[in-house]
Write an enzyme that holds these catalytic residues in place. Structure first.
Site, PDB file in Angstrom:
ATOM      1  N   SER A 243       0.838  -1.189   0.000  1.00 45.75           N
ATOM      2  CA  SER A 243       0.000   0.000   0.000  1.00 45.75           C
ATOM      3  C   SER A 243       0.881   1.250   0.000  1.00 45.75           C
ATOM      4  CB  SER A 243      -0.970  -0.039   1.190  1.00 45.75           C
ATOM      5  OG  SER A 243      -1.983   0.915   1.050  1.00 45.75           O
ATOM      6  N   GLU A 377      -9.070  -5.468  -4.744  1.00 46.13           N
ATOM      7  CA  GLU A 377      -8.467  -4.373  -3.979  1.00 46.13           C
ATOM      8  C   GLU A 377      -9.494  -3.415  -3.392  1.00 46.13           C
ATOM      9  OE1 GLU A 377      -5.440  -3.730  -3.091  1.00 46.13           O
ATOM     10  OE2 GLU A 377      -4.066  -4.765  -4.452  1.00 46.13           O
ATOM     11  N   HIS A 474      -7.634  -5.592  -0.393  1.00 47.47           N
ATOM     12  CA  HIS A 474      -6.393  -4.840  -0.175  1.00 47.47           C
ATOM     13  C   HIS A 474      -5.663  -5.364   1.061  1.00 47.47           C
ATOM     14  CE1 HIS A 474      -3.686  -1.498  -0.559  1.00 47.47           C
ATOM     15  NE2 HIS A 474      -4.035  -0.951   0.590  1.00 47.47           N
TER      16      HIS A 474
END
Length: 559
Positions: A243, A377, A474
């Site tokens: 991330s 995601e 995610h």
């Protein structure tokens, strides 16, 4: 161990939607950051002799045995960035006398409460941690340095797996003891303390933002100077992150001052070649922030700001006049969520130009690079949001976020007939726009510049009961990269990932042994490894929507 109820956990997910998820069942559970030594470890000439010992440039460290690995926690790599050092570039740490206890994590850098952990007002937070095989290796092993995620606003090296599942999220033990890697996890300053821009900083020779990126660089300098004492090879360092940490890996590749401090890169869900904010963009936010802190009329603006307690610096931007958060689509589709905008900047020095320009010119680090994303995601960012229920609501949400001119183009690239619901289409758009396609853009540019590039897709749902609906969301890959999940998934899904990652760290190529061959990526030949219960090479992953997003990314540089 403190655990939260599922209801409270979901509420925090809905509130943040930034950090990664996984599941963990390690028997040896590390306590939360608020239960560790707040001083990041102390020195004691009478330290017990039972733990492993190393001597580094700053002095002696005593760690602890962790299975078939040793770990050394809470090692300072810079002086505390407090007082006059707030917003300065990190300064090398002072040596200590005696033996320093290295069995407790350092404190979390100052941040608001999030799914990743409790709030913190600690500025004395520049500490790192090392895992190495036990008994101590006789040769020099590849080194992997982890940058945690959290939007560059939250997170820390002692983060636990969310939702009260427990266990250390970024646990280097499995990679160290089973795959022959020396693992380093490092903290870095966050938010208004780690990415603060003000024009007055130039007058004193301080960085114009990007302090957190400089902390990461300083950690890499520490690794260069000290990792051999732990059995690591300072000439074979891989940086990897997820991330915001993934974006930061990419930014370190674009940062000329970091050249030579690492030799491979892995970006998990994030690139850096879409438009990065500039100091000109940050001017208005800096002025508004300075006024909100009560320092706009001060004779010495920076001195005034350095006197502001960290908890006050962390206060959110005012929300007067913001649209209600019940609009369909969720937080990202409200027409602009108030924010001070503290994040990485093209500052002319740490990041001298737009990273895409540096990659295109062949000026980014010439190192092998793995990049990839997860199938779902976007689902994480819509937990708790009011769903869109029609084509009209979907288009309205897209107009609020991307503008009327782009909304129709985006909607056309995601026909509702391809999705279970309009909200499922919006979740896919969220993931593609912010993560899948920007990562692909960076991979294309790195490969076009002659770098050796491999891409992947992670396609295994969250192994948390009740949250399977999020799919491979995610951050779902993190627990498998670090081996912090028990059960069959760890062998079937996790072991291949760690084999590829560790081979890449050792030799700059993930291939080897009897593993399925992972083809190199090329801009016009997008073949990537798909990680699930079975390994598979997939071609042209989301090629059409990512081509559309590339046109929109490119338009940001011509407007």
């Amino acid at each position: 161990m403190r655990r939260m109820s599922p209801t409270n956990a979901i509420a925090r997910l809905a509130l943040i939607g930034l950090c990664a998820l996984g599941a963990c069942g390690d028997d040896e559970v590390t306590p939360p950051a608020d239960q560790v030594d707040a001083g990041g470890g102390g020195t004691s000439p009478d330290a017990a002799a039972s733990g492993p010992m190393v001597t580094i440039d700053d002095g002696q460290l005593q760690g602890e045995i962790d299975g078939s690995s040793s770990r050394f926690l809470g090692i300072p790599f810079a002086q505390p960035p407090v007082g006059a050092l707030r917003w300065k570039a990190p300064v090398p740490n002072d040596p200590w006398d005696g033996v320093r206890d290295a069995t407790a994590f350092g404190p979390r850098c100052a941040q608001l409460e999030s799914l990743q952990g409790d709030a913190s007002e600690d500025e004395d937070c520049l500490y790192l941690n090392v895992w190495t095989p036990y008994p101590a290796p006789t040769g020099q092993l590849p080194v992997m340095v982890w940058f945690h995620g959290g939007g560059n606003q939250a997170g820390g090296t002692a983060d636990l797996v969310p939702l009260g599942v427990g266990g250390l999220f970024y646990d280097g033990r499995a990679l160290a003891e089973r795959y022959g890697v020396v693992v380093v996890t490092t903290s870095y300053r966050l938010g208004p303390l780690g990415f603060f821009y003000h024009p007055a900083l130039a007058d004193e020779g301080s960085p114009l933002g990007n302090q957190g990126l400089l902390d990461q660089r300083r950690a890499l300098e520490w690794v260069r100077d000290n990792i051999a004492a732990f059995g690591g090879d300072p000439a074979n360092v891989t940086i990897f992150g997820e991330s915001a940490g993934s974006q930061d890996v990419c930014l370190q590749m674009a940062a000329p001052g970091s050249a030579g401090l690492f030799h491979r890169g892995i970006s998990e869900s994030g690139g850096c070649t879409t438009r990065v904010s500039t100091t000109a963009d940050a001017e208005a936010g800096a002025a508004a922030f300075t006024e909100a802190m009560g320092c706009a009329e001060a004779d010495d603006t920076l001195a005034c700001l350095r006197d502001v307690p960290p908890g006050q610096l962390l206060m959110p931007a005012p929300i007067e006049g913001a649209p209600p958060d019940t609009l369909p689509g969720g937080d990202g589709y409200q027409g602009g969520t108030p924010s001070w905008g503290f994040g990485p900047l093209v500052d002319g020095e740490v990041i001298p130009d737009q990273p895409r320009a540096l990659f295109d010119a062949g000026q980014a680090a010439d190192v092998p690079y793995i990049l990839g994303t997860n199938t779902d995601e976007g689902t994480l960012f819509h937990i708790g949001a009011t769903p869109v229920t029609s084509a009209e609501e979907l288009l309205a949400a897209l107009e609020r976020r991307f503008g009327a001119a782009a909304a129709s183009t985006i909607a056309a690239a995601y026909p509702l007939a391809d999705f279970e619901s309009p909200d499922a289409a919006l979740q896919r758009i969220t993931g593609d726009a912010g993560l899948v396609c920007p990562t692909h853009d960076t991979a294309r540019r790195a490969a076009a510049a002659g770098r050796d590039v491999w891409m992947y897709n992670f396609d295994y749902p969250l192994p948390i009961p009740g949250l399977e609906f999020l799919g491979a969301t995610h951050g779902a890959e993190i627990a498998f990269v670090f081996g912090s999940v028990e059960g069959a998934e760890q062998d079937v899904v996790g072991d291949p990932i760690r084999q590829y990652w560790s081979r890449f760290a050792a030799a700059g190529d993930p291939n080897g042994g009897k593993s399925l061959a992972w083809p190199a990526f090329a801009p016009e030949a997008d073949a990537r490894m798909n990680f699930s219960t079975e390994l598979q090479v997939v071609p042209d992953f989301r090629a059409a929507p990512c081509a559309m997003w590339r046109s929109l990314y490119d338009a940001q540089f011509t407007e």
